[in-house]
Design a protein around this motif. Sequence first.
Motif, short mmCIF file in Angstrom:
data_model
loop_
_atom_site.label_atom_id
_atom_site.label_comp_id
_atom_site.label_asym_id
_atom_site.label_seq_id
_atom_site.Cartn_x
_atom_site.Cartn_y
_atom_site.Cartn_z
N ARG A 138 0.84 -1.20 0.00
CA ARG A 138 0.00 0.00 0.00
C ARG A 138 0.87 1.25 0.00
N VAL A 139 0.35 2.30 -0.62
CA VAL A 139 1.09 3.55 -0.75
C VAL A 139 0.23 4.66 -0.16
N GLU A 140 0.86 5.51 0.70
CA GLU A 140 0.09 6.60 1.31
C GLU A 140 0.96 7.85 1.42
N PRO A 141 0.31 9.01 1.40
CA PRO A 141 1.08 10.25 1.61
C PRO A 141 1.79 10.21 2.96
N ALA A 142 2.94 10.87 3.05
CA ALA A 142 3.77 10.78 4.25
C ALA A 142 4.16 12.17 4.74
N LEU A 143 4.43 12.24 6.06
CA LEU A 143 5.01 13.44 6.65
C LEU A 143 6.52 13.45 6.39
N ASP A 144 7.08 14.61 6.20
CA ASP A 144 8.53 14.69 6.00
C ASP A 144 9.21 14.78 7.37
N TRP A 145 9.23 13.66 8.10
CA TRP A 145 9.75 13.65 9.48
C TRP A 145 11.26 13.81 9.53
N ARG A 146 11.94 13.57 8.38
CA ARG A 146 13.41 13.62 8.40
C ARG A 146 13.96 15.03 8.59
N LYS A 147 13.16 16.03 8.18
CA LYS A 147 13.63 17.42 8.22
C LYS A 147 14.07 17.82 9.63
N GLY A 148 15.29 18.31 9.75
CA GLY A 148 15.75 18.82 11.05
C GLY A 148 16.09 17.76 12.07
N ARG A 149 16.14 16.49 11.66
CA ARG A 149 16.38 15.43 12.63
C ARG A 149 17.86 15.15 12.88
N GLY A 150 18.74 15.63 12.00
CA GLY A 150 20.17 15.49 12.29
C GLY A 150 20.74 14.14 11.96
N ARG A 151 21.77 13.75 12.68
CA ARG A 151 22.68 12.69 12.22
C ARG A 151 22.20 11.27 12.53
N LEU A 152 21.16 11.09 13.32
CA LEU A 152 20.73 9.72 13.64
C LEU A 152 19.64 9.23 12.70
N VAL A 153 19.61 9.78 11.49
CA VAL A 153 18.68 9.33 10.45
C VAL A 153 19.47 8.51 9.43
N GLY A 154 18.87 7.39 9.00
CA GLY A 154 19.54 6.49 8.07
C GLY A 154 19.92 7.20 6.78
N ALA A 155 21.05 6.79 6.20
CA ALA A 155 21.54 7.39 4.96
C ALA A 155 22.15 6.28 4.10
N ARG A 156 22.73 6.69 2.97
CA ARG A 156 23.34 5.72 2.07
C ARG A 156 24.85 5.67 2.31
N LYS A 157 25.49 4.64 1.74
CA LYS A 157 26.94 4.53 1.83
C LYS A 157 27.58 5.70 1.10
#
Lengths: 172, 178
Positions: A138-157
């Motif tokens: 299922r696909v649903e609209p999302a909140l942009d929770w990543r904004k302003g969260r800093g360094r403990l958010v997952g990223a790519r290599k």
Amino acid sequence: MSADSRFEALLARQEIAELSYRYSRACDRLDRELLTSVYWPDGTDDHGAFAGSAPDYVDWVMGLLAGWVAVHHDNGNILIELEGDTAFGEVHWTGYYSYEIDGRLHDQLAVGRYLDRYERRSGEWRILHRTCVSDWSRVEPALDWRKGRGRLVGARKPDDLLYRHRQLGIVP
Amino acid sequence: MSDADPRLTVLADKQEIAEVLYRYARGCDRADEAALRSCFHADSRHNHGLYEGLSHDFVDRAMAIVRPLKACKHIISNMLITVDGDAAVSECHYWAHHRRINEQTGREEDYYSGGRYLDRFERRDGAWKIASRTGISDFERYDAPSDRGMWQMPAEKIGAKHPDDPVYALEASLRGGK
């Protein structure tokens, strides 16, 4: 079955399970080298939208995932049948995908299974063929929770903390 | 175990470490403070969300968060563990759900979170425990709850907190308690 053959089977199952965990880490962190390393060079993959050789699959999926904001795959229910140096596996996956549709962020939650054939060559297990089956999504609209969260958010290599911890000797 | 095949001792170490990771999830879900605390060495450091400090102080915060929740579930998977003697490093995935009160609206909401724990484990006095933990967020979602389905079931069929959840009676039954 002797104690030795039970232990050997247990070790093989652990190695084979870790192939799926490394596969997920490779997709989630966009780690091309790691993804290549879970398949035999003559391996194949059928993901529906793509079917072909493992190296071509790696190119295709890395290109697809690079266009998304974030990806996270959980694996469970790993059932493996061993037959000497060949093995068959069914592995459940749950995928959380974050991407934009018409400039707006959406979450996709999807579940399915990998139907795998593994082969052991010179003592090392790798995927010889993987078919990816989807069970629901299922696909649903999302909140942009990543904004302003800093360094403990997952990223790519190599930006994810996994790789920085590695340099510090904290994580493999 | 000293003369055992080293591949088997690593396998046993991985299993013991996996069960610490599962016990952490149970500790959160059942608000079982002793289970949660037992996962961490006394000097373990914690870096998760907005918190940075001792893991045992994090446990106090975690208990304050999970105790009032109507429902809470943590699923641990994808454990990639490397063992080196009495130390190990581990990445595992978590998926969490909290049915909680939104502080702004005062209404219930479903909070979903997916991410990873990057852990350093150490074996001291024969027991593997976490010596440092970093929590990374990959996925979060907030939705209005639905009251269809499970909330109409009898209370004893719905997961509860420690010590009321049936898992504790089940475990005690094996030890001859009940």
